[in-house]
Enzyme design. Sequence first.
Site, PDB file in Angstrom:
ATOM      1  N   ASN A 188       0.856  -1.187   0.000  1.00  0.00           N
ATOM      2  CA  ASN A 188       0.000   0.000   0.000  1.00  0.00           C
ATOM      3  C   ASN A 188       0.896   1.242   0.000  1.00  0.00           C
ATOM      4  OD1 ASN A 188      -1.361   2.233   1.220  1.00  0.00           O
ATOM      5  ND2 ASN A 188      -2.929   0.838   1.981  1.00  0.00           N
ATOM      6  N   GLY A 214       0.273   4.378   0.306  1.00  0.00           N
ATOM      7  CA  GLY A 214      -0.024   5.358   1.359  1.00  0.00           C
ATOM      8  C   GLY A 214       0.664   4.988   2.663  1.00  0.00           C
ATOM      9  N   ASP A 257      -1.130  -4.026  10.657  1.00  0.00           N
ATOM     10  CA  ASP A 257      -2.443  -4.584  10.367  1.00  0.00           C
ATOM     11  C   ASP A 257      -3.438  -3.793  11.188  1.00  0.00           C
ATOM     12  OD1 ASP A 257      -3.776  -6.649   8.803  1.00  0.00           O
ATOM     13  OD2 ASP A 257      -4.515  -7.331  10.735  1.00  0.00           O
ATOM     14  N   TYR A 287     -13.910   2.959   6.656  1.00  0.00           N
ATOM     15  CA  TYR A 287     -15.075   3.177   7.515  1.00  0.00           C
ATOM     16  C   TYR A 287     -15.064   4.565   8.176  1.00  0.00           C
ATOM     17  CZ  TYR A 287     -15.560  -1.965   7.263  1.00  0.00           C
ATOM     18  OH  TYR A 287     -15.699  -3.266   6.842  1.00  0.00           O
ATOM     19  N   ASP A 288     -14.181   5.445   7.746  1.00  0.00           N
ATOM     20  CA  ASP A 288     -14.058   6.769   8.369  1.00  0.00           C
ATOM     21  C   ASP A 288     -15.386   7.529   8.527  1.00  0.00           C
ATOM     22  OD1 ASP A 288     -11.382   6.722   8.964  1.00  0.00           O
ATOM     23  OD2 ASP A 288     -10.749   7.758   7.145  1.00  0.00           O
ATOM     24  N   LYS A 325      -6.515  13.894  11.681  1.00  0.00           N
ATOM     25  CA  LYS A 325      -6.716  12.480  12.021  1.00  0.00           C
ATOM     26  C   LYS A 325      -5.398  11.762  12.327  1.00  0.00           C
ATOM     27  CE  LYS A 325      -8.210   8.094  10.134  1.00  0.00           C
ATOM     28  NZ  LYS A 325      -8.438   7.334   8.919  1.00  0.00           N
ATOM     29  N   HIS A 350      -5.588   5.539  15.528  1.00  0.00           N
ATOM     30  CA  HIS A 350      -4.960   4.287  15.965  1.00  0.00           C
ATOM     31  C   HIS A 350      -3.567   4.134  15.342  1.00  0.00           C
ATOM     32  CE1 HIS A 350      -7.371   4.100  12.452  1.00  0.00           C
ATOM     33  NE2 HIS A 350      -7.001   2.901  12.095  1.00  0.00           N
ATOM     34  N   ARG A 351      -3.455   4.475  14.040  1.00  0.00           N
ATOM     35  CA  ARG A 351      -2.165   4.292  13.377  1.00  0.00           C
ATOM     36  C   ARG A 351      -1.136   5.273  13.937  1.00  0.00           C
ATOM     37  NH1 ARG A 351      -4.327   4.335   8.947  1.00  0.00           N
ATOM     38  NH2 ARG A 351      -5.003   2.192   9.018  1.00  0.00           N
TER      39      ARG A 351
HETATM   40  P1  IMP Z   1      -5.303  -3.782   6.517  1.00  0.00           P
HETATM   41  O1  IMP Z   1      -4.685  -3.165   7.724  1.00  0.00           O
HETATM   42  O2  IMP Z   1      -4.620  -3.369   5.257  1.00  0.00           O
HETATM   43  O3  IMP Z   1      -5.481  -5.262   6.659  1.00  0.00           O
HETATM   44  O4  IMP Z   1      -6.769  -3.193   6.309  1.00  0.00           O
HETATM   45  C1  IMP Z   1      -7.640  -2.972   7.361  1.00  0.00           C
HETATM   46  C2  IMP Z   1      -8.947  -2.360   6.912  1.00  0.00           C
HETATM   47  O5  IMP Z   1      -9.401  -1.641   8.049  1.00  0.00           O
HETATM   48  C3  IMP Z   1      -8.856  -1.344   5.788  1.00  0.00           C
HETATM   49  O6  IMP Z   1      -9.258  -1.895   4.583  1.00  0.00           O
HETATM   50  C4  IMP Z   1      -9.851  -0.271   6.196  1.00  0.00           C
HETATM   51  O7  IMP Z   1     -11.082  -0.518   5.660  1.00  0.00           O
HETATM   52  C5  IMP Z   1     -10.006  -0.429   7.673  1.00  0.00           C
HETATM   53  N1  IMP Z   1      -9.292   0.675   8.325  1.00  0.00           N
HETATM   54  C6  IMP Z   1      -8.098   0.627   8.920  1.00  0.00           C
HETATM   55  N2  IMP Z   1      -7.743   1.840   9.375  1.00  0.00           N
HETATM   56  C7  IMP Z   1      -8.754   2.656   9.021  1.00  0.00           C
HETATM   57  C8  IMP Z   1      -8.960   4.049   9.205  1.00  0.00           C
HETATM   58  O8  IMP Z   1      -8.133   4.803   9.727  1.00  0.00           O
HETATM   59  N3  IMP Z   1     -10.126   4.519   8.724  1.00  0.00           N
HETATM   60  C9  IMP Z   1     -11.045   3.755   8.100  1.00  0.00           C
HETATM   61  N4  IMP Z   1     -10.894   2.466   7.895  1.00  0.00           N
HETATM   62  C10 IMP Z   1      -9.761   1.909   8.365  1.00  0.00           C
END
Ligand code: IMP
Length: 214
Positions: free
Chosen positions: A15, A17, A74, A165-166, A186, A199-200
């Site tokens: 990814n 980003g 993750d 899901y923001d 954010k 969270h990130r």
């Molecule tokens: P992964 O971490 O790439 O496995 O994806 C986790 C999924 O969680 C993503 O596809 C998003 O849909 C959702 N997600 C994770 N962080 C966020 C966020 O900051 N905002 C909205 N959705 C999130």
Amino acid sequence: MREIDNRRIVVATHNTGKLREMANLMAPFGFETTSAAEHDLPEPEETGTTFEENAYIKAHAAAHATGLPALADDSGLCVDALDGAPGVYTADWATLADGTRDFGIAMEKVEELLRAKGALKPEDRRGRFVAVLCLCFPDGEAEYYRGEAEGTLVWPPRGSLGFGYDPVFVPDGHRITFGEMSAEEKHGWKPGDEKALSHRARAFREFARARLGV
Ligand code: IMP
């Protein structure tokens, strides 16, 4: 704490980003980051049942293949009234039969399940975004950094900023959704800042405190 030789780290994500965020965070500390794509690494299947397991699968695959320490993350949304779902399946709930993703449909699914449980009052609609960073060495030794953002699920979706899901998530202490916030509001976090909202950003802060000494 185990040293990272020559400050070289593989960021185990496809990814762009996420890659940019992690590279920007580490550059001021003299870390040289390369990506899974630059090493031509395949994306491993995320077969874990926890965020930690999936972050480890990604980081370990990259560390094992390159011989360098690797960092992977993750993340997902956990809704209390749904026993923590969608959790590690957050991205899957948006995935359609043809492999494309539609987060509108995923948000509707969460909403339908909340209604089926009679969860209409804000206090019955609590949840959290979770992010786990895993730093893994080629021999499999790993360390984890977790960040959580608590909040309330709202309906209808609000805002067109952000992703996933923001638009249905209002973090505690705020009246607007993540989808109505700028990226800076954010995710914005600089080394040394106490405050981190997402969270990130919070997981990064824990990583930076432990590994970068800030
Ligand atoms: P992964 O971490 O790439 O496995 O994806 C986790 C999924 O969680 C993503 O596809 C998003 O849909 C959702 N997600 C994770 N962080 C966020 C966020 O900051 N905002 C909205 N959705 C999130």
